[in-house]
Structure formats: structure tokens, C-alpha cells
Write a protein that holds these residues in place. Structure first.
Motif: not given
Length: 160
Positions: A64-82
């Protein structure tokens, strides 16, 4: 484990004492020692099961921590794109504002169509030849767009 090791030692000692003729009165009987070993073994088996369950939970937590880290990275990528899209939109809005401002300024200082037509009539004689003029015939009522040699020589700039 230490308690288990000690119980096995006591069991083996009691077996040795039982086998020998000189059994001390304070020594534990092999049956009692075996019961104690079985009791400790049962507690040890329960601890092992609990440890296995804990390891399963820990593995799940790590997944679950690994999945959370992956989701956090996706959120960061989306934030940079936005953020990038926001900058592009700001530029577009700024350009639109500049165009609106120039349109408003043009509307404020609009040229009267009558003045425009009058000015075009004034300069039409110097911007081109008459309709159907081929270039080899002399210009009668029209003038060329630049001053001619005789006009330059008769001007004030030539005399100086």
C-alpha cells in the motif's frame, strides 16, 4: 527460545536422572518435563502463527505504501502539467487583453470614412498609373511615386 531451550535441557536432564539409579527427590520427572516442553511448544507455535500474520500485514502495508508513492508521483506530474497549462493560458489571456486594448484604442481614434476616401483621392495620382497604362506612354495627370530627376534638381536640397 531461551525458555524452550531451558525446558529441553530440563527434559533431557530428567531423562538422564530417571535412567540413573540415583534419582534426586527435587528433580522433575520426565513426564512433567515433557508436559512443560509441550506447553512451551504450544506457546511458541502460537507466537509463530502470530508472527506469520504480522508478516502478511506488514507485506500488505508495504504494498500500500508503494501504491501511495506511485499515486503521489502521478499527482505531482499532474500538478506540474497543470502549472504549465496555467502559464500557457495566462499568456493567451494577456495576448487577448492586448488585442482588446488595441481594438478599443482603434475604436476611440476611429477614422472617418469620408476623410479616408478624400486622402485616397489625394495620393492616388502618386501611387500608380492610370487604368490601362502600359508604362511606355507618358503620364498626363498622374505623377510617379518618387520625385523625378528634373524635380530633384529644381528643389532646394539640390542647390545646397
Amino acid at each position: 527460545m531461551v525458555e524452550y531451550h531451558a525446558a529441553i535441557r530440563v527434559l533431557l536432564q530428567s531423562i538422564i536422572n530417571k535412567a540413573s539409579v540415583s534419582n534426586k527427590s527435587g528433580a522433575m520427572s520426565p513426564e512433567d518435563a515433557m508436559d512443560r516442553v509441550l506447553e512451551i511448544d504450544a506457546r511458541l507455535q502460537a507466537a509463530v502463527k502470530e508472527l506469520e500474520q504480522h508478516q502478511k500485514f506488514q507485506t500488505r502495508i508495504e504494498e500500500l505504501q508503494k501504491q501511495i508513492t506511485e499515486k503521489d508521483q502521478i499527482v505531482l506530474d499532474l500538478a506540474f502539467q497543470l502549472k504549465g497549462v496555467e502559464k500557457v493560458l495566462e499568456q493567451i489571456v494577456d495576448e487577448g487583453r492586448a488585442k482588446l486594448k488595441s481594438i478599443e484604442e482603434a475604436d476611440a481614434g476611429a477614422v472617418d470614412p469620408k476623410d479616408l476616401v478624400e486622402y485616397s483621392h489625394k495620393i492616388c495620382y502618386t501611387t500608380g498609373g492610370p487604368p490601362g497604362w502600359g508604362g511606355d506612354t507618358p503620364l498626363v495627370t498622374f505623377r510617379p511615386p518618387a520625385p523625378q530627376d528634373d524635380e530633384m534638381r529644381s528643389g532646394l536640397l539640390y542647390s545646397k
